[in-house]
Design an enzyme around this catalytic site. Structure first.
Site, PDB file in Angstrom:
ATOM      1  N   ASP A 188       0.926  -1.068   0.061  1.00 33.49           N
ATOM      2  CA  ASP A 188       0.024   0.175   0.037  1.00 33.49           C
ATOM      3  C   ASP A 188       1.034   1.280  -0.163  1.00 33.49           C
ATOM      4  O   ASP A 188       1.653   1.457   0.922  1.00 33.49           O
ATOM      5  CB  ASP A 188      -1.013  -0.224   1.253  1.00 33.49           C
ATOM      6  CG  ASP A 188      -1.571   1.214   1.405  1.00 33.49           C
ATOM      7  OD1 ASP A 188      -2.547   1.304   2.433  1.00 33.49           O
ATOM      8  OD2 ASP A 188      -1.335   2.277   0.689  1.00 33.49           O
ATOM      9  N   ILE A 189       0.869   1.979  -0.948  1.00 30.92           N
ATOM     10  CA  ILE A 189       1.793   2.945  -1.263  1.00 30.92           C
ATOM     11  C   ILE A 189       1.698   4.319   0.081  1.00 30.92           C
ATOM     12  O   ILE A 189       3.048   4.823   0.260  1.00 30.92           O
ATOM     13  CB  ILE A 189       1.615   3.806  -2.636  1.00 30.92           C
ATOM     14  CG1 ILE A 189       2.838   4.319  -2.995  1.00 30.92           C
ATOM     15  CG2 ILE A 189       0.480   4.436  -2.605  1.00 30.92           C
ATOM     16  CD1 ILE A 189       2.858   4.882  -4.509  1.00 30.92           C
ATOM     17  N   ASN A 236      -6.957  12.621 -10.609  1.00 32.84           N
ATOM     18  CA  ASN A 236      -7.954  13.047 -12.007  1.00 32.84           C
ATOM     19  C   ASN A 236      -7.388  14.623 -12.153  1.00 32.84           C
ATOM     20  O   ASN A 236      -6.842  15.315 -11.342  1.00 32.84           O
ATOM     21  CB  ASN A 236      -9.402  12.818 -11.916  1.00 32.84           C
ATOM     22  CG  ASN A 236      -9.856  13.504 -10.589  1.00 32.84           C
ATOM     23  OD1 ASN A 236      -9.789  14.675 -10.428  1.00 32.84           O
ATOM     24  ND2 ASN A 236     -10.245  12.673  -9.642  1.00 32.84           N
ATOM     25  N   ASP A 264      -5.950   7.419  -5.290  1.00 31.52           N
ATOM     26  CA  ASP A 264      -6.368   8.743  -4.917  1.00 31.52           C
ATOM     27  C   ASP A 264      -7.015   8.839  -3.509  1.00 31.52           C
ATOM     28  O   ASP A 264      -6.452   9.541  -2.504  1.00 31.52           O
ATOM     29  CB  ASP A 264      -6.949   9.271  -6.254  1.00 31.52           C
ATOM     30  CG  ASP A 264      -7.186  10.816  -5.913  1.00 31.52           C
ATOM     31  OD1 ASP A 264      -7.879  11.448  -6.993  1.00 31.52           O
ATOM     32  OD2 ASP A 264      -6.355  11.283  -5.169  1.00 31.52           O
ATOM     33  N   GLY A 302      -5.966   1.265 -12.907  1.00 33.93           N
ATOM     34  CA  GLY A 302      -7.222   0.753 -12.328  1.00 33.93           C
ATOM     35  C   GLY A 302      -8.461   1.296 -13.014  1.00 33.93           C
ATOM     36  O   GLY A 302      -8.559   0.848 -13.989  1.00 33.93           O
ATOM     37  N   VAL A 303      -9.116   2.375 -12.216  1.00 35.03           N
ATOM     38  CA  VAL A 303     -10.301   2.698 -12.932  1.00 35.03           C
ATOM     39  C   VAL A 303     -10.044   3.143 -14.464  1.00 35.03           C
ATOM     40  O   VAL A 303     -10.854   3.105 -15.447  1.00 35.03           O
ATOM     41  CB  VAL A 303     -10.902   3.963 -12.349  1.00 35.03           C
ATOM     42  CG1 VAL A 303     -11.763   4.906 -12.869  1.00 35.03           C
ATOM     43  CG2 VAL A 303     -11.356   3.744 -11.057  1.00 35.03           C
TER      44      VAL A 303
HETATM   45  N1  APR Z   1      -1.289   1.536  -3.039  1.00 35.26           N
HETATM   46  C1  APR Z   1      -0.674   1.306  -4.141  1.00 35.26           C
HETATM   47  N2  APR Z   1      -1.445   1.203  -5.267  1.00 35.26           N
HETATM   48  C2  APR Z   1      -2.989   1.396  -5.219  1.00 35.26           C
HETATM   49  C3  APR Z   1      -3.413   1.577  -3.896  1.00 35.26           C
HETATM   50  C4  APR Z   1      -2.485   1.747  -2.892  1.00 35.26           C
HETATM   51  N3  APR Z   1      -3.259   2.118  -1.747  1.00 35.26           N
HETATM   52  N4  APR Z   1      -4.698   1.752  -4.368  1.00 35.26           N
HETATM   53  C5  APR Z   1      -5.092   1.413  -5.578  1.00 35.26           C
HETATM   54  N5  APR Z   1      -3.753   1.022  -6.218  1.00 35.26           N
HETATM   55  C6  APR Z   1      -3.680   0.742  -7.512  1.00 35.26           C
HETATM   56  C7  APR Z   1      -4.463  -0.054  -8.281  1.00 35.26           C
HETATM   57  O1  APR Z   1      -4.930  -1.452  -7.882  1.00 35.26           O
HETATM   58  C8  APR Z   1      -4.220   0.313  -9.560  1.00 35.26           C
HETATM   59  O2  APR Z   1      -3.443  -0.919 -10.066  1.00 35.26           O
HETATM   60  O3  APR Z   1      -3.271   1.837  -8.078  1.00 35.26           O
HETATM   61  C9  APR Z   1      -3.470   1.434  -9.818  1.00 35.26           C
HETATM   62  C10 APR Z   1      -4.122   2.649 -10.255  1.00 35.26           C
HETATM   63  O4  APR Z   1      -5.800   2.837  -9.879  1.00 35.26           O
HETATM   64  P1  APR Z   1      -6.627   3.834  -9.555  1.00 35.26           P
HETATM   65  O5  APR Z   1      -6.153   4.159  -8.413  1.00 35.26           O
HETATM   66  O6  APR Z   1      -7.900   3.461 -10.003  1.00 35.26           O
HETATM   67  O7  APR Z   1      -5.977   4.957 -10.776  1.00 35.26           O
HETATM   68  P2  APR Z   1      -6.356   5.149 -12.244  1.00 35.26           P
HETATM   69  O8  APR Z   1      -6.491   3.993 -12.986  1.00 35.26           O
HETATM   70  O9  APR Z   1      -5.218   6.127 -12.596  1.00 35.26           O
HETATM   71  O10 APR Z   1      -7.643   6.059 -12.098  1.00 35.26           O
HETATM   72  C11 APR Z   1      -7.480   7.488 -11.793  1.00 35.26           C
HETATM   73  O11 APR Z   1      -9.452   7.048 -10.252  1.00 35.26           O
HETATM   74  O12 APR Z   1      -9.236   7.195  -8.074  1.00 35.26           O
HETATM   75  C12 APR Z   1      -9.609   7.675  -9.220  1.00 35.26           C
HETATM   76  O13 APR Z   1      -9.713  10.049  -8.853  1.00 35.26           O
HETATM   77  C13 APR Z   1      -8.978   9.103  -9.500  1.00 35.26           C
HETATM   78  O14 APR Z   1     -10.201   9.559 -11.414  1.00 35.26           O
HETATM   79  C14 APR Z   1      -9.019   9.249 -11.109  1.00 35.26           C
HETATM   80  C15 APR Z   1      -8.869   7.742 -11.204  1.00 35.26           C
END
Ligand code: APR
Length: 174
Positions: free
Chosen positions: A13-14, A27, A37, A122-123
């Site tokens: 967990d970062i 975002n 985020d 992720g998203v």
């Molecule tokens: N530590 C490390 N990595 C994490 C953590 C964490 N605590 N939580 C999630 N991740 C990973 C996810 O599993 C994924 O592999 O971070 C990666 C990026 O996923 P997202 O957080 O969904 O980010 P992204 O795909 O860039 O989408 C960004 O999502 O949360 C919203 O506000 C954000 O609108 C923006 C969008």
């Protein structure tokens, strides 16, 4: 010869990492969200959002730096990855810019150790294998030209992303 590899991979967990800067997959509003985020804002506390409000957003591919507040990390570098639309809408170039701009900002602030999550994986739906290749390629290019950061830590939150980064690092010979 510096035995410590300058690019490493960690399953974590970062928000828990005691490094100089962690990168947020934000975002364009910079006003928080879900995923990493959400985790970063929860761990940093409300002062992070307050500082983000003063920045006024961030275009896709660019990066902005704030304090880390309650996080162990001194800084948060917020970067906005591209949403995956199949790969022919400029996504690779924008993702590459996220890493380049985040690393340049880190170097300018004397950051020695920086941790990245898998931006856009992720998203935003970016395929991890392609994202990891870009992350490793751009980070390696920066590290060969700059002394800072000294170390880049790719931080995977799930096994699939971990495997993608492991493969990308091996392919790079790191
Ligand atoms: N530590 C490390 N990595 C994490 C953590 C964490 N605590 N939580 C999630 N991740 C990973 C996810 O599993 C994924 O592999 O971070 C990666 C990026 O996923 P997202 O957080 O969904 O980010 P992204 O795909 O860039 O989408 C960004 O999502 O949360 C919203 O506000 C954000 O609108 C923006 C969008």
């Amino acid at each position: 010869m510096n035995a410590t590899p300058r690019m490493t991979l960690l399953r974590a967990d970062i928000t828990t990492l005691d490094v100089d800067a962690i990168v947020n997959a934000a975002n364009t509003s910079l006003l928080g969200g879900g995923g990493v985020d959400g985790a970063i804002h929860r761990a940093a506390g409300p002062d992070l959002l307050a500082e983000c409000r003063t920045i006024g957003g961030c275009p896709t591919g660019e990066a902005r730096i704030t304090g880390g507040y309650r996080l162990p990390a001194r800084y948060v570098i917020h970067t906005v990855g591209p949403v995956w639309h199949g790969g022919s809408k400029g996504e690779p170039a924008l993702l590459a810019a996220c890493y380049r701009n985040s690393l340049a900002l880190a170097a300018a602030h004397g950051v020695r150790r920086i941790a990245f999550p898998a931006i856009s994986c992720g998203v935003y739906g970016y395929p991890p294998a392609q994202a990891a290749e870009i992350a490793v390629r751009e980070s390696a290019a920066h590290l060969t030209r700059h002394d800072l950061p000294e170390q880049v830590i790719f931080t995977a939150f799930d096994a699939a992303v971990y495997a993608a980064y492991e493969a990308a690092l091996q392919a790079h010979g790191a």
